[in-house]
Design a protein around this motif. Sequence first.
Motif, PDB file in Angstrom:
ATOM      1  N   ALA A 588      43.207  43.454  40.418  1.00 26.18           N
ATOM      2  CA  ALA A 588      42.728  42.568  41.478  1.00 26.18           C
ATOM      3  C   ALA A 588      41.318  42.088  41.184  1.00 26.18           C
ATOM      4  CB  ALA A 588      42.771  43.288  42.825  1.00 26.18           C
ATOM      5  N   LEU A 589      40.485  42.973  40.650  1.00 20.42           N
ATOM      6  CA  LEU A 589      39.113  42.588  40.325  1.00 20.42           C
ATOM      7  C   LEU A 589      39.076  41.537  39.215  1.00 20.42           C
ATOM      8  CD1 LEU A 589      37.491  46.142  40.412  1.00 20.42           C
ATOM      9  CD2 LEU A 589      36.959  44.264  41.974  1.00 20.42           C
ATOM     10  N   ARG A 590      39.999  41.623  38.281  1.00 23.57           N
ATOM     11  CA  ARG A 590      40.009  40.680  37.155  1.00 23.57           C
ATOM     12  C   ARG A 590      40.445  39.279  37.577  1.00 23.57           C
ATOM     13  NH1 ARG A 590      42.893  43.411  32.055  1.00 23.57           N
ATOM     14  NH2 ARG A 590      42.554  41.292  31.275  1.00 23.57           N
ATOM     15  N   GLU A 591      40.981  39.147  38.785  1.00 23.82           N
ATOM     16  CA  GLU A 591      41.329  37.819  39.281  1.00 23.82           C
ATOM     17  C   GLU A 591      40.095  37.021  39.693  1.00 23.82           C
ATOM     18  OE1 GLU A 591      44.057  38.274  42.465  1.00 23.82           O
ATOM     19  OE2 GLU A 591      45.642  39.175  41.232  1.00 23.82           O
ATOM     20  N   VAL A 592      38.949  37.703  39.797  1.00 25.45           N
ATOM     21  CA  VAL A 592      37.701  37.049  40.205  1.00 25.45           C
ATOM     22  C   VAL A 592      37.083  36.338  39.003  1.00 25.45           C
ATOM     23  CG1 VAL A 592      35.402  37.397  41.200  1.00 25.45           C
ATOM     24  CG2 VAL A 592      37.331  38.829  41.937  1.00 25.45           C
ATOM     25  N   ASP A 593      36.652  35.092  39.203  1.00 24.24           N
ATOM     26  CA  ASP A 593      35.944  34.386  38.147  1.00 24.24           C
ATOM     27  C   ASP A 593      34.722  35.196  37.730  1.00 24.24           C
ATOM     28  OD1 ASP A 593      37.584  32.131  37.990  1.00 24.24           O
ATOM     29  OD2 ASP A 593      36.618  31.227  39.738  1.00 24.24           O
ATOM     30  N   ASP A 594      34.455  35.237  36.452  1.00 24.65           N
ATOM     31  CA  ASP A 594      33.280  35.925  35.908  1.00 24.65           C
ATOM     32  C   ASP A 594      33.472  37.430  35.805  1.00 24.65           C
ATOM     33  OD1 ASP A 594      30.940  35.046  34.716  1.00 24.65           O
ATOM     34  OD2 ASP A 594      29.675  35.792  36.334  1.00 24.65           O
ATOM     35  N   VAL A 595      34.667  37.951  36.109  1.00 25.45           N
ATOM     36  CA  VAL A 595      34.932  39.384  35.990  1.00 25.45           C
ATOM     37  C   VAL A 595      36.021  39.591  34.930  1.00 25.45           C
ATOM     38  CG1 VAL A 595      35.776  41.466  37.135  1.00 25.45           C
ATOM     39  CG2 VAL A 595      34.262  39.901  38.364  1.00 25.45           C
ATOM     40  N   GLY A 596      35.618  40.154  33.795  1.00 25.06           N
ATOM     41  CA  GLY A 596      36.565  40.461  32.733  1.00 25.06           C
ATOM     42  C   GLY A 596      36.969  41.922  32.780  1.00 25.06           C
ATOM     43  N   PRO A 597      37.711  42.396  31.775  1.00 22.06           N
ATOM     44  CA  PRO A 597      38.199  43.778  31.769  1.00 22.06           C
ATOM     45  C   PRO A 597      37.088  44.822  31.832  1.00 22.06           C
ATOM     46  CG  PRO A 597      39.336  42.465  30.114  1.00 22.06           C
ATOM     47  CD  PRO A 597      38.233  41.614  30.637  1.00 22.06           C
ATOM     48  N   GLU A 598      36.008  44.624  31.049  1.00 19.20           N
ATOM     49  CA  GLU A 598      34.937  45.613  31.028  1.00 19.20           C
ATOM     50  C   GLU A 598      34.205  45.666  32.367  1.00 19.20           C
ATOM     51  OE1 GLU A 598      32.299  45.147  27.773  1.00 19.20           O
ATOM     52  OE2 GLU A 598      33.886  45.314  26.250  1.00 19.20           O
ATOM     53  N   VAL A 599      33.930  44.510  32.957  1.00 19.96           N
ATOM     54  CA  VAL A 599      33.228  44.486  34.245  1.00 19.96           C
ATOM     55  C   VAL A 599      34.115  45.076  35.339  1.00 19.96           C
ATOM     56  CG1 VAL A 599      32.151  43.006  35.978  1.00 19.96           C
ATOM     57  CG2 VAL A 599      31.837  42.508  33.556  1.00 19.96           C
ATOM     58  N   ALA A 600      35.400  44.749  35.300  1.00 26.56           N
ATOM     59  CA  ALA A 600      36.325  45.300  36.301  1.00 26.56           C
ATOM     60  C   ALA A 600      36.362  46.816  36.209  1.00 26.56           C
ATOM     61  CB  ALA A 600      37.720  44.721  36.101  1.00 26.56           C
ATOM     62  N   ALA A 601      36.403  47.350  34.979  1.00 28.13           N
ATOM     63  CA  ALA A 601      36.412  48.805  34.801  1.00 28.13           C
ATOM     64  C   ALA A 601      35.106  49.428  35.293  1.00 28.13           C
ATOM     65  CB  ALA A 601      36.637  49.144  33.332  1.00 28.13           C
ATOM     66  N   SER A 602      33.994  48.739  35.035  1.00 31.19           N
ATOM     67  CA  SER A 602      32.694  49.238  35.473  1.00 31.19           C
ATOM     68  C   SER A 602      32.615  49.298  37.011  1.00 31.19           C
ATOM     69  CB  SER A 602      31.581  48.344  34.929  1.00 31.19           C
ATOM     70  OG  SER A 602      30.317  48.755  35.365  1.00 31.19           O
ATOM     71  N   ILE A 603      33.105  48.252  37.669  1.00 32.03           N
ATOM     72  CA  ILE A 603      33.094  48.220  39.141  1.00 32.03           C
ATOM     73  C   ILE A 603      33.970  49.335  39.702  1.00 32.03           C
ATOM     74  CG2 ILE A 603      33.733  46.858  41.177  1.00 32.03           C
ATOM     75  CD1 ILE A 603      33.161  44.344  39.463  1.00 32.03           C
ATOM     76  N   ARG A 604      35.172  49.479  39.114  1.00 31.85           N
ATOM     77  CA  ARG A 604      36.096  50.492  39.616  1.00 31.85           C
ATOM     78  C   ARG A 604      35.534  51.898  39.425  1.00 31.85           C
ATOM     79  NH1 ARG A 604      38.213  49.694  43.443  1.00 31.85           N
ATOM     80  NH2 ARG A 604      37.392  51.731  43.977  1.00 31.85           N
ATOM     81  N   THR A 605      34.904  52.136  38.261  1.00 34.41           N
ATOM     82  CA  THR A 605      34.300  53.443  37.994  1.00 34.41           C
ATOM     83  C   THR A 605      33.194  53.745  39.002  1.00 34.41           C
ATOM     84  OG1 THR A 605      34.803  53.309  35.627  1.00 34.41           O
ATOM     85  CG2 THR A 605      33.049  54.820  36.282  1.00 34.41           C
ATOM     86  N   PHE A 606      32.388  52.741  39.300  1.00 30.28           N
ATOM     87  CA  PHE A 606      31.293  52.937  40.253  1.00 30.28           C
ATOM     88  C   PHE A 606      31.832  53.338  41.625  1.00 30.28           C
ATOM     89  CE2 PHE A 606      28.295  51.519  43.477  1.00 30.28           C
ATOM     90  CZ  PHE A 606      27.084  51.986  42.992  1.00 30.28           C
ATOM     91  N   PHE A 607      32.825  52.609  42.119  1.00 28.73           N
ATOM     92  CA  PHE A 607      33.341  52.887  43.459  1.00 28.73           C
ATOM     93  C   PHE A 607      34.236  54.121  43.506  1.00 28.73           C
ATOM     94  CE2 PHE A 607      32.623  48.179  44.320  1.00 28.73           C
ATOM     95  CZ  PHE A 607      31.497  48.426  45.086  1.00 28.73           C
ATOM     96  N   ASP A 608      34.710  54.581  42.351  1.00 29.57           N
ATOM     97  CA  ASP A 608      35.528  55.798  42.329  1.00 29.57           C
ATOM     98  C   ASP A 608      34.687  57.062  42.248  1.00 29.57           C
ATOM     99  OD1 ASP A 608      37.901  54.475  42.561  1.00 29.57           O
ATOM    100  OD2 ASP A 608      38.321  54.424  40.406  1.00 29.57           O
ATOM    101  N   THR A 609      33.381  56.910  42.050  1.00 27.66           N
ATOM    102  CA  THR A 609      32.495  58.070  41.975  1.00 27.66           C
ATOM    103  C   THR A 609      32.179  58.565  43.387  1.00 27.66           C
ATOM    104  OG1 THR A 609      31.505  57.218  39.934  1.00 27.66           O
ATOM    105  CG2 THR A 609      30.265  58.902  41.124  1.00 27.66           C
TER     106      THR A 609
END
Length: 721
Positions: A588-609
């Motif tokens: 779902a995060l990768r559907e956002v413009d300017d969000v690629g695989p690495e950024v999506a993983a970084s966001i998910r990791t942050f909120f999963d902490t």
Amino acid sequence: MTSAPSGSPSRHADPDENPYVEATPADFEPVAELSAEDAAEQASLLRSAIREHDHRYYVEADPLISDEAYDRLFARLRELEDAFDLSTENSPTRRVGGEPLDELETVEHVAPMRSIDNSTEADAVREFDERVRGGLDAAGFDPDEAAYVCEPKFDGLSVEVVYEDGEYARAATRGDGVAGDDVTEQVRTIRSVPGRLRGNPPARLAVRGEAYMPRDAFEAYNEELMERGEEPFANPRNAAAGTLRQLDPAVVAERPLDVFFFDVLGWETAEIEDSEADDAPERPTAHWDEFDAFDALGLRRTDRIERVRDIEDAIDYRDRMMADRDDLNYSIDGVVISVDDREHREALGSTARAPRWAFAHKFPPRTATTTVEGVTVQVGRTGRLTPVAELHPVDVGGVTVSRATLHNPAEIEALGVNVGDRVRIYRAGDVIPYVPEVVEKRSEGTYAFPETCPVCDAPVERDGPLAFCTGGLGCPAQLDRAIEHWARRDALDIEGLGSERVEQLREAGLVESLSDLYDLTVADLTELEGWGETSAENLVDELEATKEPSLDRFLAGLGIPDVGATTARALAAHFGDLDAILDADENALREVDDVGPEVAASIRTFFDTDENRAAIAGLRERGVEPEPVDVETGGALDGLTFVFTGSLSTTRSEAQAHVEAHGASATSSVSGNTDYLVAGESPGRSKREDADAADVPVLDEAAFADLLAERGVAWPPDGEE
């Protein structure tokens, strides 16, 4: 042997004509009582006077007025520019930093910035002299007429600075020698770089300089970093390089950079249409005379230069500079010996990599051997873990060294180092030495890097060669940075919450988590040193005003890795509210413009902490609730994606926010999903090339305004009803 050339008496402001050069008024008349014409005249005088004071302080080290008087002039100029909209591109007030950049563009140099052949051996320098003499003789010149200019080889970051009609126009790093990173806004903040040249400059002047951090300023800045819990820079060169590549010019403005200019890359006297430089002098015919030109134009240069005819005198110069280098307030790693006469240089020419008319006689590195007595792992404010070797004290080049960086866990593994091993220490001018090799293995195995954070005991994760604490907002070592990031201008924009006050609140035990900020009271603050009733009330009011932030500012303030202001706006526009973002998976995060695989993983990791989730919950419990965005409402620009480059009539972030407010997306890089690249003045070459490759239309600002007008959207934003 010849001493340094003397400079020109030209000035930015004549004290007989400018009242702010040698005296400053204690008070200025109220701005409201000034006409627009009077304000413009006073601002012009102030700019000239401040340029003169900058030159006298930062270039000549001979100030005319006190710091307090200078501050009054500067504050008055800023007041006038704000009140009457008088700001100019090269006003001294621009030195405090401009709009943050999304990326560093690439620009071509006026002339190649080549490397120089080098050696630590004197015989190699003598061989260079033989080649020069033979080359000149073959070209029909008398080799005995040749002279060399000897100058320090600065250990900083080489930059090209371009002036047009005497006005600062552009700066770039050396890069690959043909093109480099555009650091125009960053270099603009360096006070020894004039915004306007003195005297009678050519129509276009390109000069090569070395950006560096003075040693005393570097040591003070590193001490400040360590006191705040941040990782210090390894040496002044790394500090200069890391600073100039900052995307936020305001960060560069806060760091103590300086510049020495040492070469002319381009000198055009009347090549620019409508130039005022028709009567400017021609380019000097000798390198030695270029230093006189630097003086006349107000460009800072070193006075540690000599002109010699015998190569043995050049070698002697290097030996004297090596003996003196510890007394200098800047780092050098050798000297440069170059042919003086420009015709001689042109006859000798260059190889593909280096000029045949210059040679660097470098200093030998400073090393010693000692024993590793322990390893300490430090936690920086980004969560990065840095191992430091605790050493048996040893003298390295006159400095007693007891600690050296091991850089990261991958470096430890590559070295195979452990406690008890005998290692080589390398300093070479570094304030923080490092370990390049193990010279005698006295232990079993390799040091085992910790699997949990030594501060908060959270798991450690590897990211390539680096290691990071996963404690996030819950790690005390990272909390200071998190609070300062939360208060940044492009986040919650909380005045009065700088690094010193954050440190004070933390030491007083008043702030143990990000949410504790919202429990602060006036009574708490007034008990601390330096806080009055007014300043305490102001901070409490500032915090109260941030309890309903926009969703994008809230996200930007959390300090999520890889999520800056642009990506935060895109997330807010796409998801609409915080809970939707908290629950979004990577797809779902990768559907956002300017969000690629690495950024999506970084966001998910942050909120999963867990610690980060707890910090967000704590903020919400104290009434900090970001305002949702209505994602259902379309706009006149719905479905369009824009990328901006170059200078527009408004800031880039304002342009992005403007199109997003009307339903469009604004991203930082060109892709196949981009509809238009909007190119202002001095656009970045890389984005233009990406647009050409992807067949993305490129609009200048006028065409962009027409496109918006067709859809009923005003441009620029302040023209909107």
